[in-house]
Design a protein around this motif. Structure first.
Motif, PDB file in Angstrom:
ATOM      1  N   ALA A  33       4.525 -13.179  -5.678  1.00  0.00           N
ATOM      2  CA  ALA A  33       4.346 -11.892  -6.437  1.00  0.00           C
ATOM      3  C   ALA A  33       4.789 -10.607  -5.857  1.00  0.00           C
ATOM      4  CB  ALA A  33       2.650 -11.948  -6.566  1.00  0.00           C
ATOM      5  N   ILE A  34       4.815 -10.700  -4.433  1.00  0.00           N
ATOM      6  CA  ILE A  34       5.256  -9.276  -3.667  1.00  0.00           C
ATOM      7  C   ILE A  34       6.869  -9.421  -3.919  1.00  0.00           C
ATOM      8  CG2 ILE A  34       5.629  -8.175  -1.515  1.00  0.00           C
ATOM      9  CD1 ILE A  34       2.981  -9.595  -0.855  1.00  0.00           C
ATOM     10  N   LEU A  35       7.474 -10.445  -3.938  1.00  0.00           N
ATOM     11  CA  LEU A  35       8.724 -10.515  -4.066  1.00  0.00           C
ATOM     12  C   LEU A  35       9.236 -10.092  -5.298  1.00  0.00           C
ATOM     13  CD1 LEU A  35       9.946 -13.850  -2.100  1.00  0.00           C
ATOM     14  CD2 LEU A  35      10.246 -11.612  -1.426  1.00  0.00           C
ATOM     15  N   ASP A  36       8.629 -10.505  -6.376  1.00  0.00           N
ATOM     16  CA  ASP A  36       9.115 -10.339  -7.679  1.00  0.00           C
ATOM     17  C   ASP A  36       8.420  -9.068  -8.523  1.00  0.00           C
ATOM     18  OD1 ASP A  36       6.798 -11.360  -8.927  1.00  0.00           O
ATOM     19  OD2 ASP A  36       7.710 -13.255  -9.289  1.00  0.00           O
ATOM     20  N   ARG A  40       2.441  -4.625  -5.939  1.00  0.00           N
ATOM     21  CA  ARG A  40       3.548  -3.403  -5.367  1.00  0.00           C
ATOM     22  C   ARG A  40       2.904  -3.018  -3.861  1.00  0.00           C
ATOM     23  NH1 ARG A  40       7.145  -3.172  -8.909  1.00  0.00           N
ATOM     24  NH2 ARG A  40       7.594  -0.829  -8.477  1.00  0.00           N
ATOM     25  N   PRO A  41       3.891  -2.360  -3.370  1.00  0.00           N
ATOM     26  CA  PRO A  41       3.463  -2.143  -1.853  1.00  0.00           C
ATOM     27  C   PRO A  41       2.345  -1.098  -1.799  1.00  0.00           C
ATOM     28  CG  PRO A  41       5.894  -1.787  -2.375  1.00  0.00           C
ATOM     29  CD  PRO A  41       5.505  -2.157  -3.515  1.00  0.00           C
ATOM     30  N   ALA A  42       1.285  -1.067  -0.910  1.00  0.00           N
ATOM     31  CA  ALA A  42       0.384  -0.490  -0.730  1.00  0.00           C
ATOM     32  C   ALA A  42      -0.919  -0.862  -1.677  1.00  0.00           C
ATOM     33  CB  ALA A  42       0.419   0.878  -1.008  1.00  0.00           C
ATOM     34  N   GLN A  43      -0.537  -1.876  -2.636  1.00  0.00           N
ATOM     35  CA  GLN A  43      -1.573  -2.421  -3.607  1.00  0.00           C
ATOM     36  C   GLN A  43      -2.702  -3.022  -2.803  1.00  0.00           C
ATOM     37  OE1 GLN A  43      -0.163  -4.359  -6.996  1.00  0.00           O
ATOM     38  NE2 GLN A  43      -2.117  -5.267  -7.603  1.00  0.00           N
ATOM     39  N   GLU A  72       3.742 -12.607   8.776  1.00  0.00           N
ATOM     40  CA  GLU A  72       5.276 -12.577   8.274  1.00  0.00           C
ATOM     41  C   GLU A  72       5.416 -11.189   7.888  1.00  0.00           C
ATOM     42  OE1 GLU A  72       6.472 -15.680   5.706  1.00  0.00           O
ATOM     43  OE2 GLU A  72       5.523 -17.326   6.827  1.00  0.00           O
ATOM     44  N   GLY A  73       4.401 -10.304   7.701  1.00  0.00           N
ATOM     45  CA  GLY A  73       4.743  -8.801   7.169  1.00  0.00           C
ATOM     46  C   GLY A  73       4.462  -8.529   6.042  1.00  0.00           C
ATOM     47  N   TYR A  74       3.984  -9.536   4.962  1.00  0.00           N
ATOM     48  CA  TYR A  74       3.640  -9.046   3.712  1.00  0.00           C
ATOM     49  C   TYR A  74       2.519  -8.326   3.609  1.00  0.00           C
ATOM     50  CZ  TYR A  74       7.564 -12.465   2.715  1.00  0.00           C
ATOM     51  OH  TYR A  74       8.680 -12.965   2.562  1.00  0.00           O
ATOM     52  N   PHE A  75       1.388  -8.602   4.354  1.00  0.00           N
ATOM     53  CA  PHE A  75       0.204  -7.717   4.188  1.00  0.00           C
ATOM     54  C   PHE A  75       0.080  -6.902   5.560  1.00  0.00           C
ATOM     55  CE2 PHE A  75      -2.607 -11.112   1.651  1.00  0.00           C
ATOM     56  CZ  PHE A  75      -1.842 -10.796   0.597  1.00  0.00           C
ATOM     57  N   GLY A  80     -11.401  -0.424   7.638  1.00  0.00           N
ATOM     58  CA  GLY A  80     -12.080   0.365   6.889  1.00  0.00           C
ATOM     59  C   GLY A  80     -11.532   0.257   5.528  1.00  0.00           C
ATOM     60  N   ALA A  81     -10.179   0.089   5.375  1.00  0.00           N
ATOM     61  CA  ALA A  81      -9.828   0.244   4.159  1.00  0.00           C
ATOM     62  C   ALA A  81      -9.255  -1.157   3.558  1.00  0.00           C
ATOM     63  CB  ALA A  81      -8.428   1.091   4.186  1.00  0.00           C
ATOM     64  N   GLY A  82      -9.412  -2.274   4.261  1.00  0.00           N
ATOM     65  CA  GLY A  82      -9.288  -3.548   3.834  1.00  0.00           C
ATOM     66  C   GLY A  82      -7.621  -3.881   3.903  1.00  0.00           C
ATOM     67  N   THR A  83      -7.450  -5.079   3.068  1.00  0.00           N
ATOM     68  CA  THR A  83      -5.981  -5.758   3.249  1.00  0.00           C
ATOM     69  C   THR A  83      -5.220  -5.053   2.149  1.00  0.00           C
ATOM     70  OG1 THR A  83      -6.766  -7.502   4.474  1.00  0.00           O
ATOM     71  CG2 THR A  83      -4.606  -7.690   3.449  1.00  0.00           C
ATOM     72  N   CYS A  84      -4.078  -4.688   2.228  1.00  0.00           N
ATOM     73  CA  CYS A  84      -3.013  -4.344   0.969  1.00  0.00           C
ATOM     74  C   CYS A  84      -1.678  -4.898   1.499  1.00  0.00           C
ATOM     75  CB  CYS A  84      -3.073  -2.908   1.029  1.00  0.00           C
ATOM     76  SG  CYS A  84      -2.314  -1.963   2.456  1.00  0.00           S
ATOM     77  N   VAL A  85      -0.893  -4.844   0.281  1.00  0.00           N
ATOM     78  CA  VAL A  85       0.415  -5.432   0.657  1.00  0.00           C
ATOM     79  C   VAL A  85       1.216  -4.226   1.434  1.00  0.00           C
ATOM     80  CG1 VAL A  85       2.620  -5.637  -0.644  1.00  0.00           C
ATOM     81  CG2 VAL A  85       0.471  -6.420  -1.799  1.00  0.00           C
ATOM     82  N   ALA A  86       2.032  -4.915   2.477  1.00  0.00           N
ATOM     83  CA  ALA A  86       2.621  -3.932   3.436  1.00  0.00           C
ATOM     84  C   ALA A  86       3.250  -2.543   2.474  1.00  0.00           C
ATOM     85  CB  ALA A  86       3.674  -4.584   4.124  1.00  0.00           C
TER      86      ALA A  86
END
Lengths: 498, 498
Positions: A33-36, A40-43, A72-75, A80-86
């Motif tokens: 989902a990140i690759l295609d 989106r970044p920061a989502q 692997e650097g995808y997340f 405080g802000a939780g996890t997002c796409v790198a």
């Protein structure tokens, strides 16, 4: 199949009973989902707890998947802000394939750059396609009589060496080869071929082709001139082309390569490639005079001589001709030999006798090419030679090939003396049969290939247009009945092509 | 020994009871006498009858020797005039060695031309000599745990295939490799490494080094720029240098190779060589962001990416990282793998996953390099994979290497935390230990080699001066007691070099 749409995520499909573990399915889904670009970044992505609850699965696979995506650097995670796409993931990610785009979705489509290959690769792919020649039928050039190989003895020797978990057979090994084999070869070449060398000069290769390639890399800079016999061996041409060399075809006649032409037209040649014992493909032996003229010229001009002694073990009418290397008092000759013809091709073992001052260069270039040759067969053939099987096998094959050659010549005389003219010395494992002037040898060979016959067109050995077509007929691997049958079929192919 | 002086010939020495037949001794004597000028062109030789009588031997060996000398062109015969040395033999024959000249004899001595080798060979022979590193002691990089290899199973499979005199195992074979092995590899890579390919894209090589060499020949023209990781794998450097490429070192950091530097400084690079799963030698994993940036740049600029996935089977803390190739939607990645590390180095088998449009070029260049890979081991490893031994062996080795790595890190902590700083991910078969700033790592490694320890200096992986010295310590082939012992010895070597 579970199909759950997390509130703010595209739908995730999981196959709970699938062969792929759940953590892996999740990891794959997020990564894709990140690759295609669907994520989106920061989502932001849901917490592992929430995602597990929404998907109605245990939290453990979700934790495992997220850990991997972090590693692997995808997340990325902010306290405080939780996890997002790198956020560092590039916005234009990887160009999505059309099928992955949802209807109406618009993405900046990248333009794909050129797909350039090297000039060498481009030239090679423009060469005429010859895979139709790759059958193992009657007349296959260079194929030995495999069914007469002493496979029982051989496989016992193989078993002897492969049972021992000796480090020597499994670990890294010298780029120059297995020392006992180098000794055995030096001894054999001295006795049988008049080669003057000591074992330190023997480099074990994966066959004569690698010997040619390594010689080209050690001796030739791009655009250097190399004299080649015309007609000559296409494998050598390709090896020298690989090093960027410029090829100069030099005609051969009854005495071998025309040395006067080399001296006149190729004064600055860096190397000369020759097959003096048994010219490939025409079969003549280079005369003593030509040998001396060539050696003298090489000494004066500083050129190297690459002597390919590919099948000199087999000479029927007279004694084997001594190598050119043995006459060389100035270490100008690089001598190349192979076990593909006396043993079997899939052995992939050959050797180069290297002038001493070139040894460090050959070792380094070999290391860069493929490090070293597989050790098992090196150890096995050493025993095979030292226990006398090698000499005995050569003697038996010499008799057999002489019979097969005689049968072939007889069959040609009986069936089509009017169509084929046999040339070449009584030696080796093939002969050349010239076709009537004007016959297209490739057409004949192609139609023969359809009958399961592997007759190589003589024209494939020429760089310039050949004066006359012909067929190179290997008889080493063809039994007498096979020869009779194939010659009868060949007659029809030739008649049809005229 | 008979020593007879024929009236007009230099003395001929024959050893009647020698191992060499008389005809051969005679042949050798005449040939040598012609070569070194004792017999001159056109000089008459005695008749076979007279010579036999003078030497007091049977005429038969004399006839045989003369026949051979005729056949090779040393002698010629004119009707009525008898036999003489061929008049076409060049007068300055081959330069005699000083020892062969009789006292007082004067000959025009030829000047010997230059002995030029290629610029490549000259450059390779100027590289620092590293043969002192070639021992198989503790810490040898890339050496697997050979004593844990299932040699019993392996040798049974070898025996199974070598007993059958199958043409398939002995004859010529496809340049691309043994089809069942190509299928098995495609399946394995899809499942274990996320590689997207079908079996037609697998080229079997004699190891990853050949994969690199072939890639260089297919992709690069002389002077083309190739980006290399700095520090990086010296084998790759040598392969690209063999094709005449220009190397551009690009620094690596915690996220792998610095893609921004490539985009800024090497816009026209034709290829980038990377080890994204486990950077060699530093051991980090390339981040997702860098991977995507690099792929995007490659697509836009038309550069190729050569992914060397040399030891990615072994990752201890997390799951294996998927290959870069699997993310590539534009067929820009040439993926190279090897069996040298998961199996054993002397197997000499590796593979390249080739983009489909490059397949004809790779096949042609491989054919020119060394035709094809030995078939026996290809068939054996196919069975080894298909019967499940391969997956089992990898699982067992992963546990073993994890233990060995832990033991090594513990030994370093216990013995010299002050002297060595361990870096790199928990993966593979080696780690890098940085030395205190200012320590000469080659001096340390050389003194360790004298103790039978094979620690590779980190500086050997740099093209530019390294910021800090270090040692690459392979632990795959080193048992725990060996590790303990070697670390203790290493401490002394380091202390002595500071």
């Amino acid at each position: 199949m579970k199909r759950v749409s997390a509130s703010f995520l595209p739908p995730i499909s999981l196959q709970p009973a699938g062969k792929i573990p759940i953590y892996r399915q999740l990891y794959d889904w997020f990564r894709q989902a990140i690759l295609d670009g669907r994520l989106r970044p920061a989502q932001r992505v849901p917490s592992t707890r929430n995602l597990a609850a929404e998907l109605k699965i245990s939290r453990i696979p979700v934790l495992n998947a997220f850990e991997q995506l972090h590693a692997e650097g995808y997340f990325e995670t902010f306290i405080g802000a939780g996890t997002c796409v790198a956020r560092s993931i590039p916005d234009d990610a990887v160009r999505p394939t059309a099928s992955k785009l949802r209807p109406g979705q618009q993405r900046k489509v990248q333009r794909s750059g050129p797909r350039r290959m090297s000039r060498l690769a481009a030239a090679f792919t423009r060469l005429p396609e010859q895979s139709w020649l790759n059958n193992l039928g009657a007349f296959r050039v260079s194929l030995p009589a495999l069914d007469h190989f002493p496979i029982g003895i051989w496989s016992k020797l193989v078993a002897r060496h492969s049972r021992k978990p000796a480090r020597g057979i499994m670990a890294y090994h010298d780029a120059m080869g297995h020392p006992p084999l180098r000794e055995a070869i030096a001894k054999y070449l001295g006795a049988a071929r008049g080669v003057r060398c000591d074992p330190s000069q023997i480099l074990i290769t994966t066959g004569s082709q690698q010997g040619l390639q390594l010689s080209a890399l050690v001796l030739l800079d791009p655009h250097d001139a190399v004299c080649m016999e015309e007609p000559g061996y296409h494998g050598a041409r390709h090896a020298f082309l690989s090093a960027g060399a410029r090829l100069i075809p030099v005609p051969v006649d009854q005495e071998g390569v025309d040395v006067a032409t080399i001296m006149r037209r190729a004064r600055n040649a860096r190397a000369v490639y020759i097959t003096p014992s048994h010219q490939y493909p025409m079969g003549m032996t280079m005369s003593a005079t030509r040998r001396m003229l060539l050696l003298n010229w090489a000494v004066r001009s500083g050129a190297w001589i690459i002597e390919d002694d590919y099948d000199s073990e087999y000479r029927f009418a007279s004694r084997p001709i001594a190598s050119l290397q043995g006459q060389d008092t100035d270490a100008r000759v690089i001598y190349i030999g192979t076990f593909s013809k006396v043993m079997f091709p899939a052995l992939r073992l050959g050797y180069v006798v290297v002038p001493k001052d070139l040894l460090p260069a050959f070792a380094a270039v070999r290391d860069a090419a493929d490090v070293f040759s597989s050790t098992l067969y090196q150890a096995v053939i050493t025993d095979f030679i030292q226990e006398g099987h090698f000499a005995r096998h050569i003697r038996r094959m010499r008799m057999l090939y002489m019979e097969r050659r005689t049968a072939l010549v007889k069959a040609i005389r009986a069936e089509m003396e009017d169509l084929l003219e046999v040339i070449g010395a009584e030696a080796g494992m093939h002969l050349v049969a010239l076709l009537p002037a004007g016959t297209n040898d490739e057409a004949v060979a192609r139609s023969a290939a359809k009958q399961g016959i592997s007759a190589q067109p003589l024209s494939s050995c020429y760089m310039n247009p050949p004066p006359r077509g012909g067929l190179i007929l290997g008889y080493g691997g063809s039994s007498e009945p096979q020869i009779q049958d194939a010659i009868r079929k060949l007659r029809l192919c030739i008649s049809a092509s005229m």
